[in-house]
Design a protein around this motif. Structure first.
Motif, short mmCIF file in Angstrom:
data_model
loop_
_atom_site.label_atom_id
_atom_site.label_comp_id
_atom_site.label_asym_id
_atom_site.label_seq_id
_atom_site.Cartn_x
_atom_site.Cartn_y
_atom_site.Cartn_z
N PHE A 69 0.81 -1.22 0.00
CA PHE A 69 0.00 0.00 0.00
C PHE A 69 0.84 1.27 0.00
O PHE A 69 0.47 2.27 0.62
N ALA A 70 1.95 1.27 -0.70
CA ALA A 70 2.80 2.46 -0.82
C ALA A 70 2.06 3.57 -1.57
O ALA A 70 1.04 3.33 -2.23
N SER A 71 2.57 4.78 -1.48
CA SER A 71 1.89 5.96 -2.01
C SER A 71 1.58 5.89 -3.51
O SER A 71 0.43 6.08 -3.92
N ALA A 72 2.60 5.67 -4.33
CA ALA A 72 2.39 5.70 -5.79
C ALA A 72 1.42 4.61 -6.25
O ALA A 72 0.49 4.90 -7.03
N PRO A 73 1.59 3.35 -5.81
CA PRO A 73 0.62 2.33 -6.23
C PRO A 73 -0.80 2.63 -5.73
O PRO A 73 -1.77 2.39 -6.45
N THR A 74 -0.91 3.19 -4.53
CA THR A 74 -2.22 3.53 -4.00
C THR A 74 -2.88 4.63 -4.82
O THR A 74 -4.08 4.58 -5.10
N ALA A 75 -2.10 5.62 -5.22
CA ALA A 75 -2.63 6.70 -6.05
C ALA A 75 -3.06 6.17 -7.42
O ALA A 75 -4.15 6.51 -7.91
N LEU A 76 -2.23 5.33 -8.04
CA LEU A 76 -2.58 4.80 -9.35
C LEU A 76 -3.81 3.91 -9.27
O LEU A 76 -4.66 3.93 -10.17
N TYR A 77 -3.94 3.15 -8.20
CA TYR A 77 -5.13 2.33 -7.99
C TYR A 77 -6.37 3.23 -7.99
O TYR A 77 -7.37 2.93 -8.64
N GLY A 78 -6.29 4.35 -7.29
CA GLY A 78 -7.40 5.30 -7.26
C GLY A 78 -7.69 5.90 -8.61
O GLY A 78 -8.85 6.11 -8.98
N VAL A 79 -6.64 6.20 -9.38
CA VAL A 79 -6.84 6.75 -10.74
C VAL A 79 -7.60 5.74 -11.60
O VAL A 79 -8.54 6.12 -12.32
N VAL A 80 -7.22 4.48 -11.53
CA VAL A 80 -7.91 3.45 -12.32
C VAL A 80 -9.37 3.33 -11.89
O VAL A 80 -10.28 3.26 -12.72
N LEU A 81 -9.62 3.35 -10.58
CA LEU A 81 -11.00 3.29 -10.10
C LEU A 81 -11.80 4.52 -10.55
O LEU A 81 -12.96 4.40 -10.95
N LEU A 82 -11.18 5.68 -10.47
CA LEU A 82 -11.84 6.91 -10.91
C LEU A 82 -12.19 6.85 -12.40
O LEU A 82 -13.30 7.18 -12.80
N MET A 83 -11.24 6.43 -13.20
CA MET A 83 -11.47 6.38 -14.65
C MET A 83 -12.52 5.32 -15.00
O MET A 83 -13.30 5.52 -15.94
#
Length: 194
Positions: free
Chosen positions: A100-114
């Motif tokens: 659950f590091a920062s960059a993977p967590t942010a990208l996970y959120g971007v994919v969910l948002l998109m």
């Protein structure tokens, strides 16, 4: 064009997405329960991703149930949604492997948002194609869940740099929001059958 091929193709892609995610769960080396401990982050993000993909599959099914025909723009919008969902296994694996590091967590959120944005686009194209008496338009109403979810994803993406744990709580909150079966389409269908 009928909707059968669209439904079958979408179901197949979603089944492959879930299969790819489960294949990322590696068998531990060792026979004790303690050997499972390092895999806990990967399993937790897998479970969350499985729930998200399941929610999309369920809502996609209901949405297409009230759709009488499929148009070319709807086919492209559906592919757009499936594209973002197909990235869920990658971001799931990256986030789980990196605890659950920062960059993977942010990208996970971007994919969910998109994926959420793509779903809304598909939903609006279906409503437009079905005309002014669209059952889907009636069913979704003001769609407060559809408005709150992207906002929570954006907050999760923004929090990822400082507190990935807060991001995770926000992502789980969206899943919990949608986990309760949405009966709006079923109610709208029953009103039209009366």
């Amino acid at each position: 064009m009928g909707k059968g091929r669209l439904e079958a193709f979408s179901d197949g892609v979603i089944a492959v997405i879930i299969t790819i995610m489960v294949l990322e769960l590696k068998v531990p080396h060792g026979e004790s329960l303690e050997a499972l401990a390092p895999l806990l982050p990967t399993f937790l993000v897998y479970a969350l991703s499985f729930i998200f993909v399941g929610i999309y599959w369920n809502n996609h099914h209901h949405m297409l149930h009230v759709c009488s025909h499929v148009t070319g723009p709807m086919l492209w919008a559906n592919l757009h949604l499936l594209f973002w969902l197909s990235l869920v296994p990658f971001t799931t694996g990256w986030m789980g492997d990196n605890h659950f590091a920062s960059a993977p967590t942010a990208l996970y959120g971007v994919v969910l948002l998109m994926a959420a944005v793509a779903y809304v686009i598909l939903q609006q194209l279906i409503i437009r194609s079905q005309g002014s008496n669209s059952i889907l338009r009636e069913a979704i109403g003001d769609d407060w869940k559809g408005k709150v979810s992207p906002a929570l994803y954006v907050l999760g993406i923004l929090f990822a740099a400082r507190s990935p744990a807060v991001s995770q709580v926000l992502y789980v909150s969206v899943a919990l929001l949608w986990l309760i079966p949405d009966r709006r389409i079923e109610r709208a269908l029953s009103r039209h059958r009366e």
